[in-house]
Design a protein around this motif. Sequence first.
Motif, PDB file in Angstrom:
ATOM      1  N   VAL A  93       0.920  -1.140   0.155  1.00  0.00           N
ATOM      2  CA  VAL A  93       0.054  -0.040   0.087  1.00  0.00           C
ATOM      3  C   VAL A  93       1.007   1.334  -0.094  1.00  0.00           C
ATOM      4  CG1 VAL A  93      -1.803   1.277   1.462  1.00  0.00           C
ATOM      5  CG2 VAL A  93      -1.886  -1.497   1.304  1.00  0.00           C
ATOM      6  N   SER A  94       1.824   1.262   0.837  1.00  0.00           N
ATOM      7  CA  SER A  94       2.620   2.449   0.875  1.00  0.00           C
ATOM      8  C   SER A  94       3.628   2.574  -0.194  1.00  0.00           C
ATOM      9  CB  SER A  94       3.571   2.194   2.270  1.00  0.00           C
ATOM     10  OG  SER A  94       4.237   1.098   2.223  1.00  0.00           O
ATOM     11  N   THR A 137      -1.092  -6.500   4.356  1.00  0.00           N
ATOM     12  CA  THR A 137      -0.244  -5.682   4.125  1.00  0.00           C
ATOM     13  C   THR A 137       0.897  -5.711   5.420  1.00  0.00           C
ATOM     14  OG1 THR A 137       0.355  -3.554   3.221  1.00  0.00           O
ATOM     15  CG2 THR A 137      -0.880  -3.512   5.153  1.00  0.00           C
ATOM     16  N   MET A 138       2.120  -4.929   5.113  1.00  0.00           N
ATOM     17  CA  MET A 138       2.953  -4.537   6.195  1.00  0.00           C
ATOM     18  C   MET A 138       3.060  -2.978   6.045  1.00  0.00           C
ATOM     19  SD  MET A 138       5.779  -7.910   6.098  1.00  0.00           S
ATOM     20  CE  MET A 138       6.724  -7.256   7.116  1.00  0.00           C
ATOM     21  N   ALA A 139       3.227  -2.351   7.134  1.00  0.00           N
ATOM     22  CA  ALA A 139       2.915  -0.985   7.369  1.00  0.00           C
ATOM     23  C   ALA A 139       4.563  -0.525   7.445  1.00  0.00           C
ATOM     24  CB  ALA A 139       2.156  -0.442   8.360  1.00  0.00           C
ATOM     25  N   LYS A 190       1.880   7.405  12.079  1.00  0.00           N
ATOM     26  CA  LYS A 190       0.959   8.135  11.203  1.00  0.00           C
ATOM     27  C   LYS A 190       0.856   7.360   9.557  1.00  0.00           C
ATOM     28  CE  LYS A 190      -1.218  11.581  13.097  1.00  0.00           C
ATOM     29  NZ  LYS A 190      -2.433  10.820  13.453  1.00  0.00           N
ATOM     30  N   GLU A 191       2.122   6.964   9.277  1.00  0.00           N
ATOM     31  CA  GLU A 191       2.067   6.344   8.018  1.00  0.00           C
ATOM     32  C   GLU A 191       1.501   4.963   8.177  1.00  0.00           C
ATOM     33  OE1 GLU A 191       6.281   5.837   5.997  1.00  0.00           O
ATOM     34  OE2 GLU A 191       6.703   8.194   6.723  1.00  0.00           O
ATOM     35  N   ALA A 192       1.560   4.244   9.327  1.00  0.00           N
ATOM     36  CA  ALA A 192       1.022   3.062   9.510  1.00  0.00           C
ATOM     37  C   ALA A 192      -0.546   2.962   9.226  1.00  0.00           C
ATOM     38  CB  ALA A 192       1.496   2.390  10.665  1.00  0.00           C
ATOM     39  N   ARG A 239      -2.530  -2.052  17.466  1.00  0.00           N
ATOM     40  CA  ARG A 239      -3.835  -1.351  17.864  1.00  0.00           C
ATOM     41  C   ARG A 239      -4.380  -0.361  17.107  1.00  0.00           C
ATOM     42  NH1 ARG A 239      -0.502  -1.784  22.285  1.00  0.00           N
ATOM     43  NH2 ARG A 239      -1.644  -2.460  24.239  1.00  0.00           N
ATOM     44  N   ILE A 240      -3.574   0.326  16.107  1.00  0.00           N
ATOM     45  CA  ILE A 240      -4.245   1.178  14.946  1.00  0.00           C
ATOM     46  C   ILE A 240      -4.748   0.333  14.086  1.00  0.00           C
ATOM     47  CG2 ILE A 240      -3.451   3.029  13.352  1.00  0.00           C
ATOM     48  CD1 ILE A 240      -1.210   3.552  14.971  1.00  0.00           C
ATOM     49  N   ALA A 241      -4.117  -0.680  13.857  1.00  0.00           N
ATOM     50  CA  ALA A 241      -4.723  -1.722  12.760  1.00  0.00           C
ATOM     51  C   ALA A 241      -6.108  -2.228  13.248  1.00  0.00           C
ATOM     52  CB  ALA A 241      -3.651  -2.874  12.496  1.00  0.00           C
TER      53      ALA A 241
END
Length: 228
Positions: free
Chosen positions: A125-126, A159-161, A167-169, A210-212
Amino acid sequence: MQSAQNYIDLKKEVEACCIDAGRTSGSTLLLAVSKTVGIDEVQKVFDAGCRDFGENRPDGLLEKSSAFPEARWHFIGNVQSRRIKDIVSCAYMIHSVYKADHLHKIDVAAQEVGKVQKILLEVNVSGEESKSGLVPGNLNEVYEECLNYRNISCEGLMTMAPLGDLKEAEACFEGLFELEEQLKKRGSQLKAPSSDRLTQLSMGMTDDWRIAIEKGSTIVRLGRAIFS
Ligand SMILES: *Cc1c(COP(=O)(O)O)cnc(C)c1O
């Protein structure tokens, strides 16, 4: 190592995080990534109740899945063409498929052992050059190709952040969520019966899980958080 206790604590935290995010209880699976440890550590976490483990090398997958056949073994590493047969022989789900020319081999290998192989498509994605995965622009085409294979069930995306920047993750996880929504729409336009199998989002590791979960992850893949 406090692996068993770590697992027990994390399982509760994952659950609490789901609820906080307004999601239903049990909607995110905690996948224990055991690639850095041996059978003894796996045993401890297995005894604590864990039944889903992830490995990134075919040899580790073969060895540990034969030691723990009651668990579900997920393959999360680089798929090499010559190891597809081995991987398919013991993987519950392959999270890291992104090459269209691997699909045929996976299909044949799955047919040989009489199973339908669950897969996820890995997306970069990134867009970092060092990362593997499909560029978003090629996702539709590869997904549609999956639909041609009877012994493959594409269940979602992985995906892997980027490491180190939450923020990017976050943007990466939002991006993966959106891509899956688009694929679902596309699948229903095609009237592909298997498009309703797109239910999984494998995203989130020790530093960013946690964000995920806030962004809709259904599988968090935790290694260091458990085994260190
Ligand atoms: C190693 C690995 C993980 C686990 O990473 P941690 O940061 O240790 O939680 C998750 N996903 C993949 C694809 C990995 O290779």
